[in-house]
Design an enzyme around this catalytic site. Structure first.
Site, short mmCIF file in Angstrom:
data_model
loop_
_atom_site.label_atom_id
_atom_site.label_comp_id
_atom_site.label_asym_id
_atom_site.label_seq_id
_atom_site.Cartn_x
_atom_site.Cartn_y
_atom_site.Cartn_z
N GLU A 26 -54.13 45.83 -64.11
CA GLU A 26 -53.67 46.46 -62.86
C GLU A 26 -54.44 45.94 -61.64
OE1 GLU A 26 -55.16 50.25 -61.47
OE2 GLU A 26 -55.88 50.71 -63.49
N LYS A 158 -60.99 59.96 -66.28
CA LYS A 158 -62.28 60.47 -65.79
C LYS A 158 -62.25 61.99 -65.80
CE LYS A 158 -64.39 57.07 -62.90
NZ LYS A 158 -63.43 56.08 -62.47
N1 PSU Z 1 -59.05 56.03 -62.67
C1 PSU Z 1 -60.12 55.22 -62.57
N2 PSU Z 1 -60.05 54.13 -61.76
C2 PSU Z 1 -58.91 53.81 -61.06
C3 PSU Z 1 -57.77 54.67 -61.19
C4 PSU Z 1 -57.89 55.77 -62.01
O1 PSU Z 1 -61.14 55.50 -63.19
O2 PSU Z 1 -58.89 52.81 -60.34
C5 PSU Z 1 -56.48 54.33 -60.47
C6 PSU Z 1 -55.45 53.74 -61.45
O3 PSU Z 1 -54.73 52.72 -60.82
C7 PSU Z 1 -54.54 54.92 -61.72
C8 PSU Z 1 -54.54 55.60 -60.38
O4 PSU Z 1 -53.23 54.56 -62.14
O5 PSU Z 1 -55.89 55.51 -59.95
C9 PSU Z 1 -54.07 57.05 -60.46
O6 PSU Z 1 -53.81 57.54 -59.17
P1 PSU Z 1 -53.04 58.93 -59.00
O7 PSU Z 1 -53.95 59.98 -59.54
O8 PSU Z 1 -52.83 59.05 -57.50
O9 PSU Z 1 -51.76 58.81 -59.76
#
Ligand code: PSU
Ligand code: MN
Length: 305
Positions: A26, A158
């Site tokens: 990603e 996390k």
């Molecule tokens: N968790 C991490 N590092 C990240 C992300 C999540 O430890 O960089 C990023 C990933 O790209 C994940 C996104 O898909 O955050 C999720 O965002 P949201 O909660 O807005 O869907």
């Protein structure tokens, strides 16, 4: 692969055409997950780890309105230097493409791109989930895992998130949660929680067999493969927990919400825990990339023709 929907680099295209192992990576991690230049160094180290396992890395992003799989070093560096770029989950992809923007892809956005390209395995650090104290904020990552047949190799989510609720949504969405050499859902910085996975497996061949069985059933859901952070780089759970609780309190006080929540919490936790969380983060990203490569290599023969 449909060239009007996604543009693959020549290397990625050749690997896909030849039935070789490919692993998607990603780019939100590069633009919103880590500070520059650590972000770019880490993205390149992840690509190298995939290669060491015998697979071809395909970093995904939208560049100038084009959905791309397989970026050059210069393109990855450029992404690292544009941290305000659009963070593309499912709903953002058509916007970035239509407006000719450059955007990074989240887990959900990367799964969609990988599926269009014909890539079945994707490695990253952590997925989105259900936010603590905000059960209405459910990451689109969880719903994507329920509908798109791509295996995501990660260290779970996390514990800035509500992990029990996150697992409930995954169950409702029909997503197998496969523990790689673990009985427990990891919580990113720490190796275990008290939440059991659906099945424990010991090697890449077993993961590949589960992914291939999903494919044969034709029921179109993703698979979440969870790999604990290597023991030497684990953070004490209590230290991570204290920082996360403080970050969530501050986010609530400041009214941070929507797509800003996750990047905001990630950067606040890394400020509060400094080097310790960064070490765990980098270690698990490289390790997951290596395991992702091994799973892709084990999966390739299932689709040989
Ligand atoms: N968790 C991490 N590092 C990240 C992300 C999540 O430890 O960089 C990023 C990933 O790209 C994940 C996104 O898909 O955050 C999720 O965002 P949201 O909660 O807005 O869907
Ligand atoms: Mn959200």
């Amino acid at each position: 692969m449909n060239p009007t929907r996604i543009t693959c680099s020549p290397e990625v295209q050749a690997a896909l055409d030849g039935g070789q192992a490919v692993v998607a990576l990603e780019s939100t991690l590069i633009t919103h997950g880590l500070p520059y230049p650590t972000s770019v160094e880490t993205a390149l180290a992840m690509e190298a780890a995939v290669r060491e396992s015998g697979a071809v890395p395909a970093t995904i992003a939208v560049l100038g309105g084009v959905l791309r799989a397989g970026l050059s070093v210069a393109e990855i560096d450029q992404l690292g230097q544009t941290p305000n770029t659009r963070k593309c989950s499912r709903r953002d992809l058509p916007i970035a493409i239509a407006l000719g923007e450059t955007g990074s892809t989240t887990v959900a956005g990367t799964m969609i791109a990988a599926h269009i390209a014909g890539i079945r395995v994707f490695a990253t650090g952590g997925i989105g989930g259900v936010h603590r104290g905000h059960p209405e904020d459910v990451s689109a990552d969880l719903l994507e895992l329920g509908r798109t047949p791509v295996a995501v190799v990660s260290s779970g989510a996390k514990s800035i998130l509500d992990l029990p609720r996150t697992l409930e949504v995954l169950e409702t969405q029909g997503v197998p949660v496969v523990g790689y050499q673990t009985d427990w859902l990891p919580s990113f910085f720490s190796r275990v929680t008290n939440l059991p996975v659906d099945v424990r497996v010991e090697n890449p061949e077993q993961v590949a067999a589960i992914i291939a069985a999903s494919g044969r059933l034709g029921i179109s859901h993703g698979t979440l493969v969870v790999v604990p952070v290597p023991e030497a780089d684990e953070m004490p759970a209590a230290v991570a927990e204290a920082a996360i609780a403080q970050a969530q309190r501050e986010a609530d006080e400041q009214g941070v919400h929507g797509k800003e929540s996750t990047p905001w919490l990630l950067s606040r936790v890394s400020e509060l825990t400094a080097a310790e969380s960064q070490r765990a983060n980098l270690s698990l990203l490289i390790n997951n990339s290596r395991v992702g490569g091994q799973v892709a290599v084990a999966l390739a023969p299932h689709y040989a023709y």
